[in-house]
Design a protein around this motif. Structure first.
Motif, short mmCIF file in Angstrom:
data_model
loop_
_atom_site.label_atom_id
_atom_site.label_comp_id
_atom_site.label_asym_id
_atom_site.label_seq_id
_atom_site.Cartn_x
_atom_site.Cartn_y
_atom_site.Cartn_z
N THR A 1 0.85 -1.19 0.00
CA THR A 1 0.00 0.00 0.00
C THR A 1 0.88 1.24 0.00
OG1 THR A 1 -1.73 -1.16 1.22
CG2 THR A 1 -1.82 1.24 1.21
N VAL A 2 0.81 2.02 -1.07
CA VAL A 2 1.65 3.21 -1.19
C VAL A 2 0.79 4.41 -1.56
CG1 VAL A 2 3.65 1.85 -1.90
CG2 VAL A 2 2.16 2.85 -3.63
N THR A 3 1.29 5.58 -1.26
CA THR A 3 0.62 6.82 -1.65
C THR A 3 1.53 7.54 -2.64
OG1 THR A 3 -0.46 6.98 0.50
CG2 THR A 3 -0.38 8.98 -0.83
N ALA A 4 1.26 7.35 -3.92
CA ALA A 4 2.09 7.95 -4.96
C ALA A 4 1.34 7.93 -6.28
CB ALA A 4 3.41 7.18 -5.09
N ALA A 5 1.65 8.89 -7.13
CA ALA A 5 1.05 8.93 -8.45
C ALA A 5 1.81 8.06 -9.43
CB ALA A 5 1.01 10.38 -8.96
N SER A 6 3.10 7.81 -9.12
CA SER A 6 3.92 6.99 -10.01
C SER A 6 5.01 6.31 -9.20
CB SER A 6 4.55 7.83 -11.12
OG SER A 6 5.49 8.74 -10.58
N VAL A 7 5.50 5.22 -9.74
CA VAL A 7 6.67 4.55 -9.16
C VAL A 7 7.65 4.27 -10.29
CG1 VAL A 7 5.53 3.51 -7.17
CG2 VAL A 7 5.50 2.32 -9.36
N SER A 8 8.93 4.35 -9.99
CA SER A 8 9.97 4.10 -10.98
C SER A 8 11.01 3.18 -10.36
CB SER A 8 10.64 5.41 -11.42
OG SER A 8 9.68 6.32 -11.89
N GLY A 9 11.51 2.24 -11.14
CA GLY A 9 12.47 1.28 -10.62
C GLY A 9 13.83 1.90 -10.39
N LEU A 10 14.40 1.65 -9.21
CA LEU A 10 15.76 2.09 -8.89
C LEU A 10 16.73 0.92 -8.82
CD1 LEU A 10 15.12 4.76 -6.09
CD2 LEU A 10 15.99 5.18 -8.40
N LEU A 11 16.21 -0.28 -8.49
CA LEU A 11 17.09 -1.44 -8.37
C LEU A 11 16.25 -2.70 -8.49
CD1 LEU A 11 20.08 -2.02 -6.04
CD2 LEU A 11 18.19 -3.64 -5.92
N GLY A 12 16.70 -3.62 -9.36
CA GLY A 12 16.03 -4.91 -9.50
C GLY A 12 15.15 -5.00 -10.73
N SER A 13 14.57 -6.19 -10.93
CA SER A 13 13.73 -6.47 -12.10
C SER A 13 12.32 -5.92 -11.88
CB SER A 13 13.68 -7.98 -12.37
OG SER A 13 14.96 -8.49 -12.60
N THR A 14 12.18 -4.63 -12.00
CA THR A 14 10.92 -3.97 -11.67
C THR A 14 10.03 -3.73 -12.89
OG1 THR A 14 11.96 -1.79 -11.89
CG2 THR A 14 11.98 -2.79 -9.70
#
Length: 582
Positions: free
Chosen positions: A524-537
């Motif tokens: 559960t997150v509060t964000a409009a977007s997420v971007s990968g910083l590390l790993g197979s995302t």
């Protein structure tokens, strides 16, 4: 449903390492990182612009810092023909000039004791240096004061701070102060140490009776009297009831900070004042007052542009008692004391949690990483997080996890990406062994440069993993004076927490799988977007407030940036750690 964005990033590595890694693409630096906290990009033959020391709002050590602890005698000799336990300052300077630390991603060095000491001789088998004979000069086996100046200059040119190991509680019994003190009852330095005519009959630190002439006790015979030495007859305790001792030791600190050091680790901090009654050998009010005054009158008196810090060793408790005591050394009843206290609860808690796994491990890690680290931050300081060190606090990770590469990788990630200030002990990045069940020399073996050269050019090696993690922390803004909060997940065997910086506005979520098998979790997150910083995302996704982490391998870790569409990845796949990684 929103797909994860994916970019690649060339962290600041030496040119030969960048070419050999093949991990990173050609994007620019992470958007939003704090430029003044980073060194200029350097390659062999290039130049570097010294980083600006910062004290905003609390000091450089809060700002994307990763400390690398060096056991000087074991690291490297400036002469390539010198092998074994013969490291010196020139060897560290050579590593700086060859960009070793820059490539690894660390931006602060903690040196083991370098000042003249009884144990720092060519014939000594345990070159520890905690028995100082002269606080003003570098030990001859390590070089000269000029060599130390050259090291600090080289480090600062790379944007790397340097910390020395300060030993105020005791000296060597060969220190001229002590030899004079022992010479007669009327000697000039007699009251620089604690002397009694007969041994007090009350328990010592190990709750054993005190008898003269035995190093298992704390009173030692010398020229007709007995002197106090909690660490044995060879290291008598200084007497801080004597103002001359305080003046002398404050001058030592001020002198070396003015010389160019950026901070210090304080050895055996809790034993400074012995008290005058049974069981008052540690954690006395006078000890706190002494360090309060040292910080206020010496360290904090330096301009903010050359901010200095103090990290304390307060070792001797277990579990919650250790953490509660740590907090008292960060803040003495409202008065700032140490900036950082080494977290001796962390190494074995981490080992136990990773080796056991499951929901209970996640609960234990969350309690310490979130609650205890936040408690430290709330009183104005931080905990220094390390997996092992030069003492018998815990076995080195390779030994602690029985050579299990995925667990070793997981431990490194949790140590480097939490809220506390991470400290990498030399050799842990190349999986050197070291067993806590034995002498402390087990933890002080010569650095294996042959292994380092192999791992630095091996895909998915532990060295490359350390480098990716350290560069993520030092160059992405979320770890600039970071705060930590736990993140809700539907899988109780997944550890998830958010790191955020009020200074930069950057936020990152770290997710680790302790379930014992490949698994999926929903956060559960509060964000409009997420971007990968590390790993197979790439296959992970955000829908509404639910972040789906798909098929994360056992002991795997992924990291995501929140609300930062310009964020770039340090490693765009889940590593597959195996024997070749170590």
């Amino acid at each position: 449903m929103k797909s994860m964005r994916k970019k690649s990033l060339p962290w600041v590595l030496s040119l030969s390492v960048v070419l050999s890694l093949g991990l990173f693409g050609c994007s620019s630096a992470v958007s939003g990182s704090v430029a003044t906290s980073l060194p200029a990009s350097t390659v062999p033959g290039g130049t570097a612009t010294p980083a600006v020391a910062m004290n905003s709002p609390q000091g450089w050590w809060h700002q994307n810092t990763v400390i690398y602890q060096i056991w000087v005698s074991a690291f490297q000799n400036g002469s390539t023909s010198a092998l074994g336990n013969s490291g010196n300052l020139a060897g560290i300077t050579a590593a700086l000039n060859s960009n070793y630390f820059t490539a690894l991603g660390v931006n602060a060095l903690w040196l083991s004791p370098v000042f003249a000491a009884s144990s720092l001789t060519t014939t000594s088998t345990n070159k520890h240096g905690y028995d100082t004979t002269d606080y003003n000069d570098v030990a001859a086996i390590y070089g000269s004061n000029q060599d130390l100046s050259d090291l600090i200059t080289a480090a600062h040119a790379k944007g790397i701070r340097v910390i020395f190991d300060f030993v105020p509680n005791h000296t060597s019994n060969q220190n001229p102060w002590f030899t004079d003190s022992e010479s007669s009852n009327t000697a000039l330095h007699r009251d620089w140490y604690t002397w009694v005519s007969s041994v007090p009959n009350y328990p010592g630190p190990s709750n054993t009776s005190i008898w003269p002439g035995s190093d298992s006790n704390i009173w030692h015979y010398g020229n007709g009297s007995y002197y106090y030495g909690i660490f044995g007859s060879g290291m008598p305790d200084l007497n801080y009831n004597n103002p001359q001792v305080t003046a002398a030791m404050q001058a030592v600190v001020k002198g070396w900070m003015s010389f160019g050091f950026d901070g210090m680790r304080v050895d055996a901090a809790r034993y400074l004042d012995e008290g005058t009654a049974p069981d008052t050998y540690a954690d006395q009010p006078a000890t706190h007052v002494w360090f309060d005054n040292l910080r206020a009158n010496v360290l904090d008196a330096f301009p903010s542009a050359t901010a200095k810090f103090m990290m304390g060793e307060v070792w001797g408790y277990t579990g919650s008692s250790q953490t509660a005591t740590d907090l008292t050394y960060l803040n003495d009843q409202g008065t700032p004391e140490f900036n950082v206290v080494l977290d001796f609860t962390w190494p074995n808690l981490l080992i136990s949690a990773i080796n056991s796994g499951g929901a209970s491990a996640v609960s234990s890690l969350t309690s310490h990483m979130v609650q205890d680290c936040t408690s430290a931050q709330n009183v104005g300081g931080d905990l220094g997080e390390f997996q092992s060190n030069h003492d018998l606090a815990a076995s080195r990770p390779y030994t602690a996890y029985n050579g299990n590469a995925p667990k070793i990788f997981l431990a490194a990630a949790l140590d480097l990406l939490g809220q506390g200030i991470p400290i990498v002990y030399y050799g842990n990045e190349i999986a050197m062994p070291g067993n806590v069940s034995g002498p402390d020399t087990n933890m002080r073996q010569p650095f294996d440069w042959n292994t380092e050269q192999t791992l630095a050019s091996t895909t998915d090696s532990l060295w490359q993993w350390h480098s990716a993690l350290a560069h993520l922390r030092t160059q992405y803004g979320a770890w600039n004076t970071p705060s930590i909060t736990s993140v809700t997940t539907d899988n109780s065997s997944f550890l998830a927490f958010e790191i955020s910086s009020a200074l930069t506005g950057k936020k990152a979520i770290i997710v680790a799988n302790l379930s014992g098998s490949t698994a999926t979790a929903h956060l559960t997150v509060t964000a409009a977007s997420v971007s990968g910083l590390l790993g197979s995302t790439a296959s992970d996704s955000l829908q509404g407030t639910t972040l789906t982490v798909n098929t994360l391998p056992m002991d795997g870790v992924r990291v995501y940036a929140l609300d930062d569409t310009s964020a770039v990845s340090v490693l765009n796949h889940d590593p597959v750690p195996g024997p070749a990684s170590l």
